[in-house]
Design an enzyme around this catalytic site. Structure first.
Site, PDB file in Angstrom:
ATOM      1  N   PHE B 128       0.872  -1.178   0.000  1.00 55.92           N
ATOM      2  CA  PHE B 128       0.000   0.000   0.000  1.00 55.92           C
ATOM      3  C   PHE B 128       0.908   1.227   0.000  1.00 55.92           C
ATOM      4  CE2 PHE B 128      -2.225   3.285   2.504  1.00 55.92           C
ATOM      5  CZ  PHE B 128      -3.509   3.278   1.968  1.00 55.92           C
ATOM      6  N   GLU B 132       4.530   9.818   1.267  1.00 61.95           N
ATOM      7  CA  GLU B 132       5.676  10.372   0.541  1.00 61.95           C
ATOM      8  C   GLU B 132       6.555  11.118   1.531  1.00 61.95           C
ATOM      9  OE1 GLU B 132       4.265  12.758  -2.702  1.00 61.95           O
ATOM     10  OE2 GLU B 132       3.068  11.102  -3.536  1.00 61.95           O
ATOM     11  N   GLY B 136       3.235  12.749   4.846  1.00 56.15           N
ATOM     12  CA  GLY B 136       3.104  11.657   5.808  1.00 56.15           C
ATOM     13  C   GLY B 136       1.755  11.758   6.485  1.00 56.15           C
ATOM     14  N   PHE B 161       8.660   4.954   2.775  1.00 62.49           N
ATOM     15  CA  PHE B 161       8.199   4.164   3.934  1.00 62.49           C
ATOM     16  C   PHE B 161       7.150   3.125   3.520  1.00 62.49           C
ATOM     17  CE2 PHE B 161       9.215   8.371   5.920  1.00 62.49           C
ATOM     18  CZ  PHE B 161      10.315   7.957   6.635  1.00 62.49           C
ATOM     19  N   GLN B 285       6.538  -7.034  45.827  1.00 64.21           N
ATOM     20  CA  GLN B 285       5.366  -6.231  45.467  1.00 64.21           C
ATOM     21  C   GLN B 285       5.643  -5.237  44.349  1.00 64.21           C
ATOM     22  OE1 GLN B 285       3.565  -4.549  48.963  1.00 64.21           O
ATOM     23  NE2 GLN B 285       2.580  -6.477  49.493  1.00 64.21           N
ATOM     24  N   GLN B 343      12.046  -3.860  32.016  1.00 62.49           N
ATOM     25  CA  GLN B 343      12.300  -3.475  33.408  1.00 62.49           C
ATOM     26  C   GLN B 343      12.225  -4.690  34.338  1.00 62.49           C
ATOM     27  OE1 GLN B 343      13.168  -0.350  33.747  1.00 62.49           O
ATOM     28  NE2 GLN B 343      13.687  -0.605  35.899  1.00 62.49           N
ATOM     29  N   GLU B 370       0.627   3.788   9.863  1.00 62.82           N
ATOM     30  CA  GLU B 370      -0.812   3.938   9.615  1.00 62.82           C
ATOM     31  C   GLU B 370      -1.376   5.099  10.439  1.00 62.82           C
ATOM     32  OE1 GLU B 370      -3.248   0.631   8.867  1.00 62.82           O
ATOM     33  OE2 GLU B 370      -1.568  -0.625   8.294  1.00 62.82           O
ATOM     34  N   THR B 372       0.380   8.461  12.850  1.00 65.04           N
ATOM     35  CA  THR B 372       1.017   8.565  14.166  1.00 65.04           C
ATOM     36  C   THR B 372      -0.069   8.645  15.235  1.00 65.04           C
ATOM     37  OG1 THR B 372       0.988  10.967  14.069  1.00 65.04           O
ATOM     38  CG2 THR B 372       2.956   9.869  13.197  1.00 65.04           C
TER      39      THR B 372
END
Lengths: 262, 393
Positions: B128, B132, B136, B161, B285, B343, B370, B372
């Protein structure tokens, strides 16, 4: 080629929850049922044979009424239909009863080959396939590592695993072959296979349908009796080794050397 | 864990079966390949064959053309399960759907009959191409031109992209057909086929994550595309692209949910095995709090994603809002949960011997592509405020 594959729903060995109930019978509620592992290898072999030679695969199972759920997965792999012999009188059957029932069911089916796994992961008796062949007077080709039927000539060749290598056996069709894992990994059911399996036929037969007397088979006339079962002794604490292969290998060697095991 | 979800969310029996099948495949065949796919940064053709062979790439396509005609939720369940093991592999299905959506939404019967059977079987791949270098978040700024010349259009421009751009056999490309038309009516959509003269790959990008998934610059140097390859009407391109996102963004949300679940699974298992202060760190915990938040937010993202699928499938008037909200929440959840998974594993989480650092790098893209997260917020806010707009007299 018309192939019948004997399949058995067994407690999922991966669940690690196999146990007996208070009647010393398999507690089927304790673990989810799956198709017996070796039967999947037999089914894979059957599917490959029908892909090469044409024909159809029928599943045959003797199991409780909940079995169709489990058989659907085998149908999703590509078998065309299933026949399930299910009857309350069959609870607690020994291998001899199972053998008689499967033989009676096979008499109602048309086939060139019957394939079965070498044994089942719950009972592990490994005698039913041989017994069925004996009752039906079929050639029995065991521990197959390769199956080469020649339908036109009406015979089948089997490579049987032996302690020293292979034996090459040949028999006229129809015949019964017990299948090993050497035949090749069972396929994953495709999504289309799964969808199609939902509408495939699973014909359920009672003992009456097969013309068998409920008093002649099942738990009441079992020739063997389970006296008890014990889980294997618990293993010691498990130590998990993580890290790069080099690091892990060093750690394992140090562990074994420390205990003078190497 | 997701085991209880079939009953909790009332998946149909069929959806539960298909999800189970994809999960088994992902665990047994895809997960063992994930680290190597990331390290080599090579497209996993073997996984493509696996997904094609199991009919997983057939999911979004109509049964008449060899597809399974699955609804959006079912496609998303498959993407989620694959992403749990390997995000790059989940893109094979997600992009096959994304690239084909313009054809599914606006393609003619002839176009579908021509291209869908091979796409559904996974014999061909589709990409797809909207973005450009200078267009974007603002696709209306597209500069690629398509000029009508007899029975052809001549395409000129560069797309950037483009996921799978270098390996796809077909690309749905958006180009300006009428520079004089209003901003949202000047684009049209075309199917460009590999091998058309003047169509080529400019370069491949080196990326932080989804490294096995090739991201390409595509160059269109006076490519002649037959009129028969135009998808929908002239000027309908922007609308097709936006309707495409309504159905593709839930897929990215599902990918993010799978990714979060995969990282949570690793972290929870580690917490039961890693001993510090003489006991598993899962008994501490502070670690429990991390894991609990990871689990709860993953379930929340999943619930929103499935709800969005249902709303889009039902043809909700605010389908775009649902799709954007799902991607927004799920993408942010994936980023946070994968970061927290690192973490929980401490220094080990930072090493490539454990999958969580890869998952953390992969998670970032779900906040970017698809649209931001900022664009998702824009879509949600616009839809929200429209509902509360006072009626103009």
């Amino acid at each position: 080629m018309r192939i019948v594959v004997l399949v058995k729903p067994v407690p999922d060995p991966a669940a690690g929850a196999e146990r007996l109930d208070s009647n010393l019978r398999l507690d089927r509620a304790a673990a989810p049922a799956v198709v017996n592992g070796n039967d999947e290898y037999a089914l894979e072999a059957a599917l490959k044979l029908t892909e090469a030679h044409g024909g159809e695969v029928t599943l045959l199972s003797m199991a409780p009424a909940s079995a169709p759920e489990t058989l659907r997965k085998a149908l999703a792999m590509g078998a065309q239909r299933g026949v399930l012999v299910s009857d309350p009188a069959l609870a607690g059957s020994c291998t001899l009863s199972t053998t008689r029932v499967l033989a009676a069911a096979l008499r109602t089916l048309e086939f060139d080959l019957v394939l079965a796994g070498v044994d089942t992961s719950d009972g592990q008796a490994g005698v039913v396939a041989a017994g069925v062949a004996a009752l039906l007077g079929l050639p029995y080709l065991s521990y197959a590592a390769r199956i080469e039927p020649d339908p036109a000539a009406g015979r089948v060749r089997v490579r049987r695993i032996s302690p020293t290598g292979y034996d090459l056996l040949e028999a006229p069709l129809p015949a019964l072959v017990s299948c090993t894992q050497v035949l090749g990994e069972p396929r994953y059911p495709s999504l289309k296979g799964i969808m199609a399996a939902r509408s495939k036929e699973i014909a359920v037969r009672s003992l009456a349908d097969l013309g068998l007397d409920p008093a002649a088979v099942g738990g009441s006339v079992a020739t063997t009796r389970v006296l008890g079962a014990r889980p294997p002794a618990a293993r010691g604490a498990t130590r998990v080794v993580r890290g790069s292969p080099q690091e892990s290998a060093r750690e394992v060697v140090a562990f074994l050397a420390e205990r003078r095991l190497i | 864990m997701t085991a209880s979800l079939a009953s909790a969310y009332r998946l149909t029996e069929e959806q539960a079966l298909l999800r189970e099948a994809v999960r088994t495949l992902a665990e047994e065949r895809i997960a063992p390949r994930a680290a190597e796919i990331d390290r080599s940064a090579e497209f996993p053709w073997d996984i493509k064959e696996l997904l094609a062979g199991q009919d997983i790439l057939a999911l979004p396509f109509p049964p008449a053309y060899g597809g399974l005609g699955a609804d959006l939720l079912t496609v998303c369940l498959a993407i989620e399960e694959i992403a749990r093991a390997c995000v790059t592999s989940s893109l094979i299905l997600a992009v096959q759907e994304l690239g084909a959506l313009p054809l599914l939404l606006a393609g003619s019967e002839a176009q579908q009959a021509r291209w869908f059977p091979d796409l559904a079987a996974g014999r061909t791949l589709i990409a797809f191409a909207l973005t450009e270098a200078g267009a974007g978040s603002d696709p209306a700024a597209t500069r690629t031109r398509a000029t009508r010349d007899g029975d052809d259009y001549v395409l000129e421009g560069t797309k950037r992209f483009i996921t799978h751009g270098s390996i796809a056999d077909l690309v749905t490309v958006f180009a300006v057909t009428d520079p004089e038309a209003p901003r949202h009516r000047n684009l049209s959509c075309f199917v460009v086929e590999k091998g058309m003269t003047g169509f080529g790959v400019g370069r491949l990008e080196h990326k932080m994550g989804i490294r096995g998934s090739p991201t390409a610059e595509l160059v269109f140097d006076r490519v002649r595309v037959p009129v028969a390859n135009r998808v929908g009407a002239e000027g309908e391109g922007f609308s097709i692209a936006m309707r495409t996102f309504e159905r593709s963004r839930p897929g990215i949300a599902a990918q993010a949910v799978g990714l979060a679940q995969g990282a949570l699974d690793v972290a929870a298992r580690y917490a039961t095995e890693r001993l510090q202060f003489g006991r598993p760190i899962g008994e501490l915990q502070m670690v429990q709090a991390l894991l609990a938040d990871m689990d709860a937010s993953t379930e929340a993202a999943r619930a929103l994603t499935y709800a969005a699928c249902a709303a889009v499938e039902a043809g909700a008037t605010d389908a775009g809002r649902w799709a954007a909200a799902a991607k927004l929440v799920a993408g942010d959840t994936a980023m946070r949960v994968t970061t927290d998974a690192v973490q929980v594993l401490g220094g080990y989480g930072y090493l490539e011997e454990f999958p969580v650092e890869r998952m953390m790098r992969d998670a970032k893209i779900t906040q970017l592509y698809e649209g931001t997260q900022q664009i998702q917020r824009l879509v949600v806010a616009r839809s929200l405020l429209r509902r509360f707009q006072p009626a103009r007299s």
